[in-house]
Design a protein around this motif. Structure first.
Motif, PDB file in Angstrom:
ATOM      1  N   LYS A 188       0.831  -1.210   0.000  1.00 14.58           N
ATOM      2  CA  LYS A 188       0.000   0.000   0.000  1.00 14.58           C
ATOM      3  C   LYS A 188       0.862   1.256   0.000  1.00 14.58           C
ATOM      4  O   LYS A 188       0.573   2.217  -0.713  1.00 14.58           O
ATOM      5  N   ALA A 189       1.934   1.257   0.785  1.00 18.84           N
ATOM      6  CA  ALA A 189       2.819   2.415   0.851  1.00 18.84           C
ATOM      7  C   ALA A 189       3.503   2.656  -0.496  1.00 18.84           C
ATOM      8  O   ALA A 189       3.605   3.800  -0.959  1.00 18.84           O
ATOM      9  N   LEU A 190       3.964   1.595  -1.132  1.00 15.02           N
ATOM     10  CA  LEU A 190       4.608   1.729  -2.437  1.00 15.02           C
ATOM     11  C   LEU A 190       3.639   2.260  -3.483  1.00 15.02           C
ATOM     12  O   LEU A 190       4.003   3.089  -4.321  1.00 15.02           O
ATOM     13  N   ARG A 191       2.405   1.793  -3.428  1.00 21.23           N
ATOM     14  CA  ARG A 191       1.394   2.276  -4.370  1.00 21.23           C
ATOM     15  C   ARG A 191       1.235   3.787  -4.238  1.00 21.23           C
ATOM     16  O   ARG A 191       1.236   4.517  -5.234  1.00 21.23           O
ATOM     17  N   LEU A 192       1.141   4.272  -3.002  1.00 20.35           N
ATOM     18  CA  LEU A 192       0.987   5.706  -2.784  1.00 20.35           C
ATOM     19  C   LEU A 192       2.222   6.487  -3.248  1.00 20.35           C
ATOM     20  O   LEU A 192       2.102   7.564  -3.837  1.00 20.35           O
ATOM     21  N   GLU A 193       3.409   5.948  -2.986  1.00 17.02           N
ATOM     22  CA  GLU A 193       4.632   6.624  -3.409  1.00 17.02           C
ATOM     23  C   GLU A 193       4.729   6.699  -4.927  1.00 17.02           C
ATOM     24  O   GLU A 193       5.092   7.742  -5.488  1.00 17.02           O
ATOM     25  N   LEU A 194       4.411   5.593  -5.598  1.00 17.53           N
ATOM     26  CA  LEU A 194       4.527   5.572  -7.058  1.00 17.53           C
ATOM     27  C   LEU A 194       3.472   6.426  -7.724  1.00 17.53           C
ATOM     28  O   LEU A 194       3.738   7.085  -8.731  1.00 17.53           O
ATOM     29  N   VAL A 195       2.273   6.470  -7.166  1.00 20.22           N
ATOM     30  CA  VAL A 195       1.222   7.327  -7.719  1.00 20.22           C
ATOM     31  C   VAL A 195       1.612   8.801  -7.557  1.00 20.22           C
ATOM     32  O   VAL A 195       1.406   9.609  -8.463  1.00 20.22           O
ATOM     33  N   ALA A 196       2.182   9.144  -6.416  1.00 17.99           N
ATOM     34  CA  ALA A 196       2.593  10.526  -6.172  1.00 17.99           C
ATOM     35  C   ALA A 196       3.666  10.969  -7.161  1.00 17.99           C
ATOM     36  O   ALA A 196       3.685  12.115  -7.598  1.00 17.99           O
ATOM     37  N   LYS A 197       4.550  10.057  -7.554  1.00 19.73           N
ATOM     38  CA  LYS A 197       5.597  10.382  -8.520  1.00 19.73           C
ATOM     39  C   LYS A 197       5.011  10.613  -9.911  1.00 19.73           C
ATOM     40  O   LYS A 197       5.569  11.336 -10.718  1.00 19.73           O
ATOM     41  N   LYS A 198       3.872   9.980 -10.177  1.00 20.04           N
ATOM     42  CA  LYS A 198       3.252  10.062 -11.492  1.00 20.04           C
ATOM     43  C   LYS A 198       2.582  11.426 -11.711  1.00 20.04           C
ATOM     44  O   LYS A 198       2.455  11.889 -12.818  1.00 20.04           O
ATOM     45  N   ARG A 199       2.165  12.071 -10.629  1.00 15.69           N
ATOM     46  CA  ARG A 199       1.440  13.348 -10.734  1.00 15.69           C
ATOM     47  C   ARG A 199       2.336  14.492 -11.052  1.00 15.69           C
ATOM     48  O   ARG A 199       3.386  14.696 -10.950  1.00 15.69           O
TER      49      ARG A 199
END
Length: 58
Positions: free
Chosen positions: A47-58
């Protein structure tokens, strides 16, 4: 593994990382507390990785 493939996915513009865990990441069974704890921790990292990777995409 994710450290290796995340930059490739970012470079390509999209992709997926699949982390397969057992149902014991959400529940405990008798004499399986340690196993469930480890699976729960893996779910938390996912879950933490998902949030980190999504944040990088924005």
């Amino acid at each position: 593994m994710i450290r290796t493939f995340a930059p490739v996915i970012e470079k390509n513009g999209e992709g997926s990382i699949l982390n397969i865990l057992s149902v014991l990441s959400w529940i405990n069974i008798d004499e399986g507390g340690g196993y469930s704890a480890v699976k729960s921790a893996q779910w938390g990292v996912t879950k933490a990785l998902r949030l980190e990777l999504v944040a990088k995409k924005r």
